[in-house]
Design an enzyme around this catalytic site. Structure first.
Site, PDB file in Angstrom:
ATOM      1  N   LYS A 174      26.863 -27.268 -17.936  1.00 15.03           N
ATOM      2  CA  LYS A 174      26.445 -27.448 -16.548  1.00 15.03           C
ATOM      3  C   LYS A 174      25.664 -28.744 -16.343  1.00 15.03           C
ATOM      4  CE  LYS A 174      28.492 -23.829 -14.995  1.00 15.03           C
ATOM      5  NZ  LYS A 174      29.695 -23.995 -14.136  1.00 15.03           N
TER       6      LYS A 174
ATOM      7  N   SER B 240      27.769 -25.709 -10.284  1.00 14.66           N
ATOM      8  CA  SER B 240      27.001 -25.823 -11.516  1.00 14.66           C
ATOM      9  C   SER B 240      26.135 -24.574 -11.641  1.00 14.66           C
ATOM     10  CB  SER B 240      26.161 -27.109 -11.492  1.00 14.66           C
ATOM     11  OG  SER B 240      25.390 -27.246 -12.652  1.00 14.66           O
TER      12      SER B 240
ATOM     13  N   TYR C 275      26.024 -23.233 -22.741  1.00 16.13           N
ATOM     14  CA  TYR C 275      26.339 -23.091 -21.319  1.00 16.13           C
ATOM     15  C   TYR C 275      25.590 -24.130 -20.491  1.00 16.13           C
ATOM     16  CZ  TYR C 275      26.513 -21.114 -16.608  1.00 16.13           C
ATOM     17  OH  TYR C 275      26.678 -20.952 -15.244  1.00 16.13           O
TER      18      TYR C 275
END
Length: 284
Positions: free
Chosen positions: A155, A136, A151
């Protein structure tokens, strides 16, 4: 360090994945590694022994991933450690990014992880052992980075699926660790690893400043050492009780502690409102 386990690493032709594969091989550990272009992968790794199995794999294709896992088991006899490392950054405000750009990021960073896990779990479940490392980011724990909404969303999704997965597979002897690096000195911030919106909106000053900082100020000066990150991941696979969350880097440590402290403060500040939303319990 356990050298008898078979590793499977996605996104291994560059960055942290490449460093991990090279470190594994240097320590006599067998590894299957994937990339979209197998020739680029072979050239980057620079190892032509039977301990290294390079695989051209499309993470958007379940059939391609199934084939890669099957080839790994056929070549080595088993698979023990799954490292979902493949992914890329996307820098742009939520308003700027198109639906296609955001979905493309999720396709690799999230759905690719789901696909690999689904194809690997039948083997791990059957042998009643294994360890899944989902790479992650500190951006999967704290999202306060202008321009990284998409983004960070990918994650955060990886973190959530990992926590749930850990509960699902514990009885099969399979362990799950979320690896959350800070800034490491890889090519992650280079043009080949980070996407930018096709259409930029000049008014988003904070996003443009963030973009400039990441590409021109932070890149090449990151505190994190990829070699040490790889060593840390190899170490925890040998631990009897590995962590659920493995933060890597002093910057990640500081950011995580800051987030935890901020949440704890908000919990206390708003406790009365929070608990006031329950049904009232009648006293007997």
């Amino acid at each position: 360090m356990e050298t008898n386990k078979i590793w499977f690493v996605t996104g291994a032709s560059k960055g942290l994945g490449l460093t991990l594969v090279q470190k594994l091989l240097a320590n006599g550990i067998s590894v299957a590694a994937t990339s979209r272009n197998v020739e680029d992968l072979k050239k980057a790794v620079g190892n032509d022994t039977a301990q290294f199995l390079p695989l051209a794999t499309d993470l958007k294709s379940e059939a391609s991933i199934q084939e890669a896992i099957e080839k790994t088991v056929a070549h080595f006899g088993r698979v023990d450690v799954i490292v979902n490392n493949a992914g890329y950054g996307l820098l742009g405000s939520v308003e700027e990014l198109s639906d296609a750009e955001i979905r493309g990021n999720f396709e690799i960073n999230v759905f690719g992880v789901f696909n690999v896990i689904r194809k690997a779990m039948p083997y791990l479940r059957a042998q009643r052992s294994g360890h899944i490392l989902n790479i992650s980011s500190i951006g999967g724990f704290m999202g306060g980075f202008p321009g990284f909404g998409a983004y960070c969303a990918t994650k955060f999704a990886v973190n959530g699926l990992s926590e749930s997965l850990a509960e699902e597979v514990r009885s099969f002897g399979v362990k799950v660790t979320i690896v959350e690096p800070g800034y490491f000195r890889t090519d992650f911030l280079s043009d080949s690893s980070i996407g930018l919106p096709k259409t930029e909106i000049a008014e988003y000053k904070e996003v443009r400043d963030s973009q400039n900082a990441h590409q021109n100020e932070i890149n090449g000066k990151q505190l994190g050492n990829p070699e040490k990150a790889a060593e840390a991941m190899i170490r925890i696979v040998s631990e009897a009780n590995p962590p659920m969350n493995l933060f890597l880097g002093s910057d990640a440590f500081a950011v995580a502690n800051g987030k935890i402290a901020a949440v704890q403060k908000e919990l206390e500040d708003w406790k009365s409102l929070t608990v006031s939303t329950d049904f009232e319990v009648e006293s007997v």
